[in-house]
Scaffold this active site. Sequence first.
Site, PDB file in Angstrom:
ATOM      1  N   ALA A   1       1.019  -1.335  -0.001  1.00  0.00           N
ATOM      2  CA  ALA A   1      -0.100   0.081   0.121  1.00  0.00           C
ATOM      3  C   ALA A   1       0.877   1.258   0.042  1.00  0.00           C
ATOM      4  O   ALA A   1       1.895   1.291   0.664  1.00  0.00           O
ATOM      5  CB  ALA A   1      -0.815   0.026   1.229  1.00  0.00           C
ATOM      6  N   ASP A   2       0.339   2.245  -0.842  1.00  0.00           N
ATOM      7  CA  ASP A   2       1.173   3.856  -0.619  1.00  0.00           C
ATOM      8  C   ASP A   2       0.782   3.828   1.009  1.00  0.00           C
ATOM      9  O   ASP A   2      -0.179   3.670   1.777  1.00  0.00           O
ATOM     10  CB  ASP A   2       0.266   4.686  -1.172  1.00  0.00           C
ATOM     11  CG  ASP A   2       1.400   5.877  -1.832  1.00  0.00           C
ATOM     12  OD1 ASP A   2       2.341   5.861  -0.927  1.00  0.00           O
ATOM     13  OD2 ASP A   2       1.060   6.648  -2.644  1.00  0.00           O
ATOM     14  N   CYS A   3       1.686   4.466   1.397  1.00  0.00           N
ATOM     15  CA  CYS A   3       2.064   4.900   3.006  1.00  0.00           C
ATOM     16  C   CYS A   3       0.708   5.328   3.527  1.00  0.00           C
ATOM     17  O   CYS A   3       0.122   6.512   3.343  1.00  0.00           O
ATOM     18  CB  CYS A   3       3.305   5.654   3.313  1.00  0.00           C
ATOM     19  SG  CYS A   3       4.553   4.897   2.860  1.00  0.00           S
TER      20      CYS A   3
END
Length: 748
Positions: free
Chosen positions: A268-270
């Site tokens: 996941a993107d952060c």
Amino acid sequence: MHGLNMADFAFCDKSLSYEVRAKDLVDRLTLIEKAQQMGDKSSVHIPRLGLPKYRWWSEALHGVAQVGWDPVTHFDDVVPGAVSFPNVILTAATFNQTLWKTIGKVVSTEARAMYNLGRAGLTFWSPVINVVRDPRWGRTLETPGEDPFVVGLYAVNFVRGMQDLEGHDNTTDPNSRPLKVSACCKHFAAYDIENYLGLDRLRYDAKVSEQDMVETFNLPFEMCVKEGDVSSVMCSYNRVNGIPTCADAYLLKKLVRKDWNLHGYIVADCDSVEEIVRNHRWLKDTGEDASAHTLKAGLDLDCGNYYTKFLPNSVMQGKVKEADMDKAIKYLYIVLMRLGFFDGIPSLASLGKKDICTKENIELAAEAARQGIVLLKNNDETLPLDPANFKSLALIGPHANATKAMIGNYAGVPCKYISPIEGFSAFGKVTYEMGCKDIKCANDSYINAAVNVAKNADVTFLFVGLDLSVEAEWVDRSDLLLPGYQTHLVNEVTKAAKGPVILVVLTAGVIDISFAKTNPKIKSILWVGYPGEQGGRAIADVVFGKHNPGGRLPLTWYEADYVEQLPMTSMPLRAVDNYPGRTYKFFNGSTVYPFGYGLSYTSFKYKQNPKELSFDIKLNRLQHCHGLPYKKENQNPDCPSVSIDDLSCKEEIKFEIAVENVGQKDGSDVILVYHVPPEGIEGTPLKQLVGFERVYLHAKENKTVKFVLNVCKSLNIVNDSGYRLLPSGLHKIVVGDKSISVKVSYKR
């Protein structure tokens, strides 16, 4: 490890497959430990297994970067810097696949050396391969531009350069193929808004047709996984058609994992999992719900803390199975095993400080910048300048002494900056004036001093453009103009200048510089992107003829009123209602400079062979014709098209382009090969790039460049249902102002 016999653990047995070893390791973990291993921030050392902590987040967009919370990558007295190449948009402008791969190799060598020295990780969340759909997008500098084919080829080459270990490029079992470092193609999918009129990427729902998804937004990722064999893909913050991308099982599990056959993990993107709850408020999810939804959708690693905090409870509440966690962790540890995290990789063990910031690596950064620089205007053949005739040089503008601005974002500490002032000082006496206090140039108080300098110089260079205060992650633009008083600065200095005026534009996104294009006193214009640590030297080398520019624009430079014609949130690529089309494939209005534009100090001529090709494709009873929407009713042929999934797709278009340098100077040319679909079909691209080659020729030299295009890959169109179809009829392959006719017909 002290007190442990690691030979007792099957996950340490090199004779076993990575799959078996990873399963043995996962089976030894408790539920809490599993959740901890699935978060970047929460990964912990497990002493009873001798398992060290591993932090996943490292970056290497255009060189090893120091980014993130408590960055894994860090610079100090042992490793004071690493090479900072040009930002990707300028590297893309080279249209040089060999260079793209070589840069990936150098970045991974420096990264692996830093890992050996304890100053970096092994998993680098780069490259960014989102297509630039709108010229206002703040992250344009990180991307390879607006063409999905170019973006995809950049991804394939950069990833191969980063990941491939010599002698192990292809193996029968890709899941056991050793990796030099791990690359990550991001951000999937249809992500290209930061903050537009208060609507930010954490809440944006991209309404995208299946046609645009297949043709534009998905294509680079498909190429990255299938051809680049990337070991990681990152899902994005936004929703696509109502579903957060990190919770979309079709995107992650069906496309990336199954159809494209990812050998690696999905991250996941952060904090994307947290944003599903906090900003998207999707399905009124709790933390346990969001963690369960994303894990079941195929998300393996959370750059954040939701998996660690909530997955154990999700399992206890019956929302997700512990077996789903096991599968995700196995993907993670197989990648680490391929990287040598457990066993080491002997051929990489000697990499160290001697391999970072080498003379060769720094020279490659300069060469990448030189090759990417685009000559937009050169009236009266003003450039290149002869230093003997231009001894006093006025360098004016907010970028004339650029250093940090040249490396843009997702950067580390460069080996050594060469500013424009330093680069130009090698050729003459430089007098410098800022002209503006900073890029935003809020007033004209610095302009008079700049005007006075230009009055006395043999030649005046105006360094204008943008920087991260105007275009960046979280920062979209509202217009396509130079900020503040920069245009006024250019005009006033140009009026007063004694000698010729050269405009140098440092920017990623497009700028309407029509005023400079039409000003006869501005003799030449160079677009130099954000040219990296050696930028000043590279620009000077082009200006004074040590390098003949050959870069081409990877973006359409629209006129300023383009952004007034459609909102940034209008996702379609094709013209819809009163909105114009997007990118060179669908926009047919006037431009400042078109996609692929770029001049040289010399001239090139093409000849090609053959002129006509024909393919009669015989269909069997299991291959069916698909209808197409035609502009005229009587135009519909017996068999308009066939799905390329139903064809063997072995047919190839082979042709040769003879290129001659007919000028007086050595130089390089980028041969751009376009496909133009048969006339009369609704909704097809005006043209689409299907091949390119950069070729270097001495003055008066000629070379023959061979192209081999797969008929299905190069001549297909995507219909509004998302099918890739090969239309019958007369196609054209266009190279420069020449074209080859390609007739495709079907017979039963």
